[in-house]
Every structure is written in structure tokens, then in C-alpha cells.
Enzyme design. Structure first.
Site, PDB file in Angstrom:
ATOM      1  N   CYS A 129       1.137  -2.998  -0.961  1.00 57.93           N
ATOM      2  CA  CYS A 129       2.397  -2.884  -0.236  1.00 57.93           C
ATOM      3  C   CYS A 129       2.497  -1.463   0.287  1.00 57.93           C
ATOM      4  CB  CYS A 129       3.558  -3.199  -1.180  1.00 57.93           C
ATOM      5  SG  CYS A 129       5.177  -3.075  -0.390  1.00 57.93           S
ATOM      6  N   LEU A 130       2.882  -1.316   1.535  1.00 58.76           N
ATOM      7  CA  LEU A 130       3.014   0.027   2.119  1.00 58.76           C
ATOM      8  C   LEU A 130       4.097   0.835   1.411  1.00 58.76           C
ATOM      9  CD1 LEU A 130       2.664  -0.908   5.889  1.00 58.76           C
ATOM     10  CD2 LEU A 130       0.984   0.303   4.474  1.00 58.76           C
ATOM     11  N   HIS A 154      10.708  -9.063   0.563  1.00 58.79           N
ATOM     12  CA  HIS A 154      11.317  -7.768   0.900  1.00 58.79           C
ATOM     13  C   HIS A 154      12.731  -7.952   1.452  1.00 58.79           C
ATOM     14  CE1 HIS A 154       8.278  -4.751   0.152  1.00 58.79           C
ATOM     15  NE2 HIS A 154       7.366  -5.361   0.882  1.00 58.79           N
ATOM     16  N   HIS A 192       5.253 -12.420   0.447  1.00 60.49           N
ATOM     17  CA  HIS A 192       5.457 -11.001   0.127  1.00 60.49           C
ATOM     18  C   HIS A 192       6.510 -10.401   1.062  1.00 60.49           C
ATOM     19  CE1 HIS A 192       3.701  -6.859  -0.910  1.00 60.49           C
ATOM     20  NE2 HIS A 192       4.516  -6.619   0.102  1.00 60.49           N
ATOM     21  N   GLU A 193       6.365 -10.658   2.358  1.00 61.44           N
ATOM     22  CA  GLU A 193       7.286 -10.048   3.331  1.00 61.44           C
ATOM     23  C   GLU A 193       8.688 -10.651   3.216  1.00 61.44           C
ATOM     24  OE1 GLU A 193       6.358  -7.389   4.581  1.00 61.44           O
ATOM     25  OE2 GLU A 193       4.230  -7.639   4.189  1.00 61.44           O
ATOM     26  N   GLN A 213      11.733  -2.031   4.743  1.00 60.33           N
ATOM     27  CA  GLN A 213      10.761  -0.965   4.461  1.00 60.33           C
ATOM     28  C   GLN A 213      10.896   0.209   5.425  1.00 60.33           C
ATOM     29  OE1 GLN A 213       7.267  -3.903   4.269  1.00 60.33           O
ATOM     30  NE2 GLN A 213       6.684  -2.286   2.827  1.00 60.33           N
ATOM     31  N   GLY A 233       1.354  -6.377   6.974  1.00 61.43           N
ATOM     32  CA  GLY A 233       2.721  -6.858   7.136  1.00 61.43           C
ATOM     33  C   GLY A 233       3.717  -5.747   6.886  1.00 61.43           C
TER      34      GLY A 233
HETATM   35 NI    NI Z   1       5.347  -4.889   0.892  1.00 55.75          NI
END
Ligand code: NI
Length: 176
Positions: A96-97, A142, A138-139, A52, A47
Site C-alpha cells: 500500500c502506498l 480505503h 483493497h482500494e 490516500q 491503485g
Molecule cells: Ni492502499
């Protein structure tokens, strides 16, 4: 299309509330979406949310691989709203990226409803469980400036990927 740089934890863009997308079909929204798809494929996550990649837009993309239960194809959601269904929560591992190399067990609602606009601006209304529910929580976080460590209750379940793989930890059923 372009592969975009991914913001890492500590950058203020990850702590800001992202703006609503006024026109899902506008060229800038289409370009952002295409670039996010390319960026996610390159980075290898499940995701990615617009903040991000330094964009203040309420947009995320996600998919569920075969290995994580019921697979879902790559899905884009503009102006998403995630609503918990029932109060049940569970702990599960996530990464998480924007927090590369680390992983943690994070409490999330087990079942959620996801509404918003899809890739062509169509209304989406999905009920998701388990890993898919975890990913969209999670997304969506953000988009409100929330990173997964801010959801954690027990920092023992937080580690580098290599160490967590080497020393697997059983997760408690009960969330304290
Ligand atoms: Ni993340």
C-alpha cells in the site's frame, strides 16, 4: 495537474469513511481524478484511493500490469460497490502506498463484482478475479477507513519488501 502528497498509516484521514461523489463530472471531481492519476504514476503503485491523497471522496483508480495475470488498463471508479461472488477466499501479497516499504499476505475474496461509475460517469459492472479482485477490495476498503493490516489473520506474513524478497515465504492454501 499536480502530484499530491500521499497520507501514511497513522493519519486519521485513512480511518474515515469517504463521502459519495455527488457529481462525477464536476470540475473538482475531474481535477481530483487527474491529480490521482498523476500521483499514482509518480508513486508507482497499482491503485490509489482518494482518502490516500487527503480527499473525502468515494473514488479509486487502479490497473493490472501484464505481470499480474490478465492486464487491465487504468480504470477509475466513482462510488464503487464491491460484492463478493461465492465465498472463496485466498491469501496473496499486497502493499500500500500509505504503508511504504512493507508487504503482507492478506485474505481476500477470489472473485468479486465491481459496480460504480466510470471515468465519464458511465455505469460500470465488472466481474473480477484474482489480482484484479484483490486490488479493488483493497482500494474499496480505503473508502471505508480500512487498511490492509486490519484484514490480516496471521502477522507472520508481514514484512519489509527487501526481507520478503530475500526470504520468500510459501503461503498456505488454507486460511486460518
Ligand atoms: Ni492502499
Amino acid at each position: 495537474m499536480a502530484i499530491l502528497k500521499i497520507a501514511r498509516m497513522g493519519h486519521p484521514v485513512l480511518l474515515a469513511r469517504a463521502a459519495e461523489v455527488e457529481d462525477v463530472l464536476a470540475p473538482d471531481a475531474r481535477r481530483l481524478l487527474a491529480d490521482m492519476v498523476e500521483t499514482l504514476k509518480d508513486a508507482g503503485g497499482v491503485g490509489l484511493a482518494a482518502p490516500q491523497v487527503f480527499a473525502s471522496a468515494r473514488l479509486f483508480i487502479f490497473y493490472v500490469p501484464d505481470s499480474r495475470g490478465e492486464a487491465m488498463p487504468l480504470t477509475a471508479v466513482f462510488n464503487p460497490v464491491v460484492t463478493p461472488l461465492g465465498g472463496e477466499t485466498e491469501l496473496g501479497w499486497e502493499g500500500c502506498l500509505s504503508i511504504p516499504g512493507l508487504r503482507a499476505a492478506v485474505p481476500r475474496y477470489r472473485q468479486v463484482r465491481l459496480t460504480g461509475l466510470g471515468i465519464e460517469g458511465e455505469a460500470l459492472d465488472l466481474v473480477l478475479e484474482g489480482f484484479a479482485a484483490r486490488v479493488v477490495q483493497h482500494e474499496a476498503d480505503h473508502l471505508d477507513g480500512v487498511m490492509y493490516p486490519m484484514r490480516m489473520h496471521d502477522f507472520r506474513y508481514f514484512g519489509f519488501n527487501e526481507e520478503v524478497d530475500r526470504y520468500p515465504m510459501a503461503l498456505p492454501e488454507e486460511i486460518l
